[in-house]
Design a protein around this motif. Structure first.
Motif, PDB file in Angstrom:
ATOM      1  N   ARG A 187      35.112  12.969  71.836  1.00  0.00           N
ATOM      2  CA  ARG A 187      34.414  13.469  73.089  1.00  0.00           C
ATOM      3  C   ARG A 187      35.169  14.846  73.448  1.00  0.00           C
ATOM      4  NH1 ARG A 187      30.168  11.138  75.373  1.00  0.00           N
ATOM      5  NH2 ARG A 187      31.129  11.182  77.652  1.00  0.00           N
ATOM      6  N   TYR A 202      29.912  11.511  67.537  1.00  0.00           N
ATOM      7  CA  TYR A 202      30.143  12.279  68.779  1.00  0.00           C
ATOM      8  C   TYR A 202      28.942  12.016  69.589  1.00  0.00           C
ATOM      9  CZ  TYR A 202      29.958  16.624  71.791  1.00  0.00           C
ATOM     10  OH  TYR A 202      30.117  17.420  72.933  1.00  0.00           O
ATOM     11  N   PRO A 203      29.203  11.061  70.538  1.00  0.00           N
ATOM     12  CA  PRO A 203      27.887  10.748  71.374  1.00  0.00           C
ATOM     13  C   PRO A 203      27.723  11.429  72.559  1.00  0.00           C
ATOM     14  CG  PRO A 203      30.002   9.264  71.835  1.00  0.00           C
ATOM     15  CD  PRO A 203      30.425  10.481  70.997  1.00  0.00           C
ATOM     16  N   SER A 229      25.308  20.286  80.763  1.00  0.00           N
ATOM     17  CA  SER A 229      23.860  20.434  80.573  1.00  0.00           C
ATOM     18  C   SER A 229      23.064  20.404  81.984  1.00  0.00           C
ATOM     19  CB  SER A 229      23.245  19.161  80.037  1.00  0.00           C
ATOM     20  OG  SER A 229      23.935  19.038  78.563  1.00  0.00           O
ATOM     21  N   HIS A 287      28.787  21.996  73.660  1.00  0.00           N
ATOM     22  CA  HIS A 287      28.539  21.081  72.576  1.00  0.00           C
ATOM     23  C   HIS A 287      28.705  21.320  71.134  1.00  0.00           C
ATOM     24  CE1 HIS A 287      25.657  19.221  75.753  1.00  0.00           C
ATOM     25  NE2 HIS A 287      26.656  18.459  75.964  1.00  0.00           N
ATOM     26  N   LYS A 347      17.729   6.479  82.470  1.00  0.00           N
ATOM     27  CA  LYS A 347      18.034   7.803  82.836  1.00  0.00           C
ATOM     28  C   LYS A 347      16.743   8.409  82.597  1.00  0.00           C
ATOM     29  CE  LYS A 347      22.648   9.120  82.151  1.00  0.00           C
ATOM     30  NZ  LYS A 347      23.651  10.065  81.424  1.00  0.00           N
ATOM     31  N   LEU A 381      30.756  24.770  81.547  1.00  0.00           N
ATOM     32  CA  LEU A 381      29.324  24.487  81.116  1.00  0.00           C
ATOM     33  C   LEU A 381      29.121  23.070  80.853  1.00  0.00           C
ATOM     34  CD1 LEU A 381      27.093  26.444  80.255  1.00  0.00           C
ATOM     35  CD2 LEU A 381      28.061  26.563  77.983  1.00  0.00           C
ATOM     36  N   ASP A 389      36.638  15.298  84.365  1.00  0.00           N
ATOM     37  CA  ASP A 389      35.968  14.758  83.065  1.00  0.00           C
ATOM     38  C   ASP A 389      36.966  13.404  82.963  1.00  0.00           C
ATOM     39  OD1 ASP A 389      33.838  15.853  82.555  1.00  0.00           O
ATOM     40  OD2 ASP A 389      34.776  17.235  81.063  1.00  0.00           O
ATOM     41  N   ILE A 431      32.105  21.805  70.180  1.00  0.00           N
ATOM     42  CA  ILE A 431      32.769  20.321  69.872  1.00  0.00           C
ATOM     43  C   ILE A 431      32.343  19.930  68.439  1.00  0.00           C
ATOM     44  CG2 ILE A 431      33.026  18.285  70.458  1.00  0.00           C
ATOM     45  CD1 ILE A 431      34.779  19.958  72.287  1.00  0.00           C
ATOM     46  N   GLU A 485      36.199   9.576  81.201  1.00  0.00           N
ATOM     47  CA  GLU A 485      36.506   9.272  79.840  1.00  0.00           C
ATOM     48  C   GLU A 485      37.865   8.448  79.339  1.00  0.00           C
ATOM     49  OE1 GLU A 485      34.697  10.819  77.484  1.00  0.00           O
ATOM     50  OE2 GLU A 485      33.337  12.008  78.707  1.00  0.00           O
ATOM     51  N   THR A 526      24.364  12.771  75.740  1.00  0.00           N
ATOM     52  CA  THR A 526      22.943  12.705  75.935  1.00  0.00           C
ATOM     53  C   THR A 526      22.333  13.941  75.636  1.00  0.00           C
ATOM     54  OG1 THR A 526      23.700  11.546  78.098  1.00  0.00           O
ATOM     55  CG2 THR A 526      21.462  12.559  77.974  1.00  0.00           C
ATOM     56  N   PHE A 527      23.018  15.031  75.529  1.00  0.00           N
ATOM     57  CA  PHE A 527      22.836  16.404  74.961  1.00  0.00           C
ATOM     58  C   PHE A 527      21.279  16.779  75.642  1.00  0.00           C
ATOM     59  CE2 PHE A 527      25.111  14.232  71.642  1.00  0.00           C
ATOM     60  CZ  PHE A 527      26.256  15.017  71.773  1.00  0.00           C
TER      61      PHE A 527
HETATM   62  P1  ADP Z   1      27.357  12.668  78.571  1.00  0.00           P
HETATM   63  O1  ADP Z   1      27.775  11.997  77.141  1.00  0.00           O
HETATM   64  O2  ADP Z   1      28.330  12.304  79.753  1.00  0.00           O
HETATM   65  O3  ADP Z   1      26.046  12.064  79.097  1.00  0.00           O
HETATM   66  P2  ADP Z   1      26.923  15.237  77.582  1.00  0.00           P
HETATM   67  O4  ADP Z   1      25.871  14.783  76.658  1.00  0.00           O
HETATM   68  O5  ADP Z   1      26.527  16.353  78.596  1.00  0.00           O
HETATM   69  O6  ADP Z   1      27.423  14.036  78.449  1.00  0.00           O
HETATM   70  O7  ADP Z   1      28.316  15.518  76.727  1.00  0.00           O
HETATM   71  C1  ADP Z   1      28.543  14.854  75.451  1.00  0.00           C
HETATM   72  C2  ADP Z   1      30.044  15.078  75.293  1.00  0.00           C
HETATM   73  O8  ADP Z   1      30.261  16.527  75.346  1.00  0.00           O
HETATM   74  C3  ADP Z   1      30.708  14.733  76.231  1.00  0.00           C
HETATM   75  O9  ADP Z   1      32.099  14.223  75.914  1.00  0.00           O
HETATM   76  C4  ADP Z   1      31.355  15.839  77.304  1.00  0.00           C
HETATM   77  O10 ADP Z   1      32.578  15.789  77.825  1.00  0.00           O
HETATM   78  C5  ADP Z   1      31.018  16.979  75.967  1.00  0.00           C
HETATM   79  N1  ADP Z   1      30.928  18.197  76.805  1.00  0.00           N
HETATM   80  C6  ADP Z   1      29.850  18.484  77.446  1.00  0.00           C
HETATM   81  N2  ADP Z   1      29.786  19.847  77.896  1.00  0.00           N
HETATM   82  C7  ADP Z   1      30.948  20.316  77.228  1.00  0.00           C
HETATM   83  C8  ADP Z   1      31.750  21.821  77.347  1.00  0.00           C
HETATM   84  N3  ADP Z   1      31.154  22.706  77.780  1.00  0.00           N
HETATM   85  N4  ADP Z   1      32.936  21.914  76.536  1.00  0.00           N
HETATM   86  C9  ADP Z   1      33.249  20.806  75.922  1.00  0.00           C
HETATM   87  N5  ADP Z   1      32.751  19.357  75.881  1.00  0.00           N
HETATM   88  C10 ADP Z   1      31.554  19.290  76.442  1.00  0.00           C
END
Ligand code: ADP
Length: 159
Positions: A87, A6-7, A128, A17, A41, A126, A94, A20, A98, A9-10
Motif C-alpha cells: 500500500r 497492490y490493491p 484519484s 499509483h 461504489k 495526488l 492515510d 508505487i 491503513e 480502486t484506481f
Molecule cells: P483505495 O485503495 O483507498 O480505493 P486508491 O485506488 O486511490 O485508493 O489507491 C490505492 C493505493 O495507492 C492506496 O494504498 C493509496 O494509499 C495509494 N496511493 C494513492 N495515491 C497515491 C499517491 N499519490 N502516492 C502514493 N500512493 C498513493
C-alpha cells in the motif's frame, strides 16, 4: 517465487499509483495490481476501463499483472499465491485507515504481511478524487496522470 499484490480502486490511475507500482515491482518477482470491483461504489470508470488504463501504462514492466477482484482482499492474495500486500502512504491522514486494514488482514491471515511505501514527495497531494475534481471542470491534469488517462478523462467530461 515472491508474489505481491497492490490493491486499489484506481479510478483512474495516477502518477502516484504508477510510482508505487514501479518501485514495488522491483521488490518482488511478480506484482499483481488488484483492481477492486465493488458493486456498492459508483466509480467513474468501469473495472474494464480501469484495467485497460493500468495495462497500457504498465506495459513496459514485464513482471506486473493487472487483475480485477471483489470480496476479501486476503482471499484474492491467497488465490494468487502472494505473500505481500503493498500500500502507498501519502500523509498522516492515510495512516489510521491503513493501519486498521493492515491489522485486520494480519488477523485474518498471519502468513500475509502488509508493507507501506512512502509516497514520492512530488505525488503526496495526488489522489484519484482530486484528479477527477480538476478534470470535471476542464482543468489540466497532464501533470497528475499519464497521457492516456488524461485523454480518457477528457472523453468522460467533455459532454
Ligand atoms: P483505495 O485503495 O483507498 O480505493 P486508491 O485506488 O486511490 O485508493 O489507491 C490505492 C493505493 O495507492 C492506496 O494504498 C493509496 O494509499 C495509494 N496511493 C494513492 N495515491 C497515491 C499517491 N499519490 N502516492 C502514493 N500512493 C498513493
Amino acid at each position: 517465487m515472491k508474489i505481491g499484490v497492490y490493491p486499489g480502486t484506481f479510478d483512474p490511475t495516477t502518477n502516484g499509483h504508477l510510482d508505487i507500482i514501479t518501485r514495488s515491482s522491483q521488490m518482488v518477482d511478480e506484482l499483481i495490481v488488484g483492481v477492486l470491483h465493488n458493486s456498492k461504489k459508483q466509480p467513474l470508470f468501469s473495472v474494464e476501463e480501469r484495467i485497460e488504463m493500468l495495462r497500457t501504462t504498465t506495459a513496459h514492466l514485464p513482471n506486473v499483472k493487472i487483475k480485477a477482484f471483489s470480496g476479501l482482499l486476503i482471499d484474492f492474495v491467497n488465490q494468487n499465491n502472494a505473500f505481500l500486500i503493498i500500500r502507498g502512504l501519502r500523509a498522516i491522514t492515510d495512516f489510521e485507515f491503513e493501519l486498521q486494514m493492515a491489522q485486520t488482514n494480519y488477523n485474518l491471515d498471519s502468513n500475509i504481511e502488509t508493507v507501506f511505501l512512502a509516497t514520492n514527495v512530488q505525488y503526496s497531494f495526488l489522489s484519484s478524487s482530486v484528479v477527477k475534481e480538476v478534470a470535471q471542470f476542464q482543468g489540466h491534469v497532464e501533470n497528475f496522470v499519464p497521457p492516456i488517462v488524461a485523454e480518457k478523462l477528457w472523453e468522460k467530461f467533455k459532454k
